[in-house]
Every structure is written in C-alpha cells, then in structure tokens.
Enzyme design. Structure first.
Site, PDB file in Angstrom:
ATOM      1  N   ASP A 278       0.835  -1.206   0.000  1.00  0.00           N
ATOM      2  CA  ASP A 278       0.000   0.000   0.000  1.00  0.00           C
ATOM      3  C   ASP A 278       0.868   1.254   0.000  1.00  0.00           C
ATOM      4  O   ASP A 278       0.534   2.242  -0.633  1.00  0.00           O
ATOM      5  CB  ASP A 278      -0.979   0.012   1.177  1.00  0.00           C
TER       6      ASP A 278
ATOM      7  N   ASP B 137       7.380   3.783   2.539  1.00  0.00           N
ATOM      8  CA  ASP B 137       7.640   4.983   3.346  1.00  0.00           C
ATOM      9  C   ASP B 137       9.144   5.025   3.649  1.00  0.00           C
ATOM     10  O   ASP B 137       9.933   5.454   2.801  1.00  0.00           O
ATOM     11  CB  ASP B 137       6.776   4.854   4.603  1.00  0.00           C
TER      12      ASP B 137
ATOM     13  N   PHE C 200       0.146  12.155   6.797  1.00  0.00           N
ATOM     14  CA  PHE C 200      -0.334  10.854   7.274  1.00  0.00           C
ATOM     15  C   PHE C 200      -1.593  10.500   6.505  1.00  0.00           C
ATOM     16  O   PHE C 200      -2.626  11.152   6.639  1.00  0.00           O
ATOM     17  CB  PHE C 200      -0.605  10.872   8.775  1.00  0.00           C
TER      18      PHE C 200
ATOM     19  N   ASP D 220      -4.113   2.482   7.621  1.00  0.00           N
ATOM     20  CA  ASP D 220      -4.694   2.763   8.935  1.00  0.00           C
ATOM     21  C   ASP D 220      -3.882   3.762   9.748  1.00  0.00           C
ATOM     22  O   ASP D 220      -2.722   4.053   9.433  1.00  0.00           O
ATOM     23  CB  ASP D 220      -4.765   1.470   9.749  1.00  0.00           C
TER      24      ASP D 220
END
Ligand code: PRP
Length: 179
Positions: A99, A102, A151, A158
């Site tokens: 997903d 980072d 974020f 989530d």
C-alpha cells in the site's frame, strides 16, 4: 471518524483509474508467464484485491504479514515479518503489492526474504510512494501515486487500526496522531 480527516487525498474514482493502469503495466510484463502475486497485509488488502482482479494475466495469490508501525505514527524500523506464504516462491516471478513505501524498511525486509527463498524475480508495485521519507536505498518498480509527507489513511491504510475501510484515501488531521 470523518471529523478526523483533513481532506480527501485521492477519490475512489482516481484510485480505480490508477489501479487499472497498474494492472495494465503488469499485464504487459507478465503476459504468458505464471506470476505469484503476494499482498502485504494488512495495508495492501484493498489495493491487492482490486489490482489482481483488474489484471488479464492469470495469477496465483498469497499473502504475507508485515508490521512496523503498531500504534505509532512512525516506523519502528524493524518490521515484524510473518511468513504466512502457503506457496513456495522458489523459481517464481513474484509481484509484491504494497500500500505504501515509506522508510522502505518493510520493502527491503520482504524483498530480501523472498530473494533468500529463491524467487526468480520480485516486482514491487505500490499504491503510494513517499520518497521524502526513505531511509534505505530502495525504490518500487511501479507506483500509482507519489504522496506528500502527510499521514494518509483509507483504502487499507490505517492509523491505530482505524480508517482502513474508507473507499478513498484521505489526509489525517495532525491532532489525531500528534499528542
Ligand atoms: C505499513 C505499510 C507498509 C509499511 C511501509 O505497514 O502497509 O507495509 O508500513 O512502511 P515502511 O516503508 O516505513 O516500512 P504497517 O506496519 O503499518 O502494517 P499494516 O500493513 O498492517 O498497516
């Protein structure tokens, strides 16, 4: 829940368009091959299911679990891998669906794990690419969206196990995760 969101980042329609493009990109590379698509739980679950259904190429599917954030807003740097794979990856062309990339720690850990297990190739497709936060030298082979350093939640992503079921991507308000 909605009141925790600063704004919608990418709509459901924008996401589906990008997912179809990613599926097309994979079809061009894996036509006539027999790839194994691996979803990294839990975050990639929505992206993974939409991606493999949009592909024309038949794929087998499997899942691994990686978790590095826990209830925190920043990566622990040492992702916990649970190798839940039911299929052997030896000699396989693997499509790894994430997903978000980072810090890159999770991707490095999973890619190394698959390589050690004898995968012939590992092609990494991610919904979101966040290069500004990278701490290790790794890049996905394909990304749907380049994300700002915000974020982001929804569509599988989530914060503290919440917001995953939103059908769109949204930016979380800072006060929700900065205490
Ligand atoms: C998230 C996401 C990636 C990883 C990316 O997983 O799904 O796997 O972090 O971060 P990195 O590039 O800094 O390693 P998380 O640990 O939050 O678990 P989850 O997928 O269950 O939400």
């Amino acid at each position: 829940m909605i009141e925790d969101l600063r704004r919608v980042y990418f709509t459901e329609k924008e996401i589906q368009t990008k997912v179809k493009e990613a599926a097309h990109w994979l079809d061009e590379r894996f036509c006539g091959k027999n790839p194994l698509a691996i979803g990294v739980l839990k975050g990639s679950v929505m992206f993974f299911c939409d991606l493999v259904r949009a592909m024309q190429t038949p794929v087998q599917i499997d899942f691994m679990t990686a978790s590095s954030y826990g209830a925190s807003a920043t990566s622990s740097g040492t992702p916990a891998l649970a190798a839940d794979l039911s299929a052997s990856v030896e000699g396989r062309d693997v499509i790894l669906a994430e997903d978000i990339v980072d810090s890159g720690n999770t991707l490095v850990a999973i890619r190394d794990f698959l390589t050690k297990r004898g995968a012939k190739s590992v092609t990494v497709v991610t919904l979101l690419e966040k290069p500004a936060r990278r701490t290790v030298n790794v890049k996905p082979d394909y990304f749907c969206f380049e994300a700002e350093d915000e974020f982001i939640v929804g569509y599988g992503l989530d914060y503290n196990q919440q917001y995953r079921t939103l059908p769109y991507l949204a930016i979380l308000k800072r006060e929700v995760y900065e205490h």
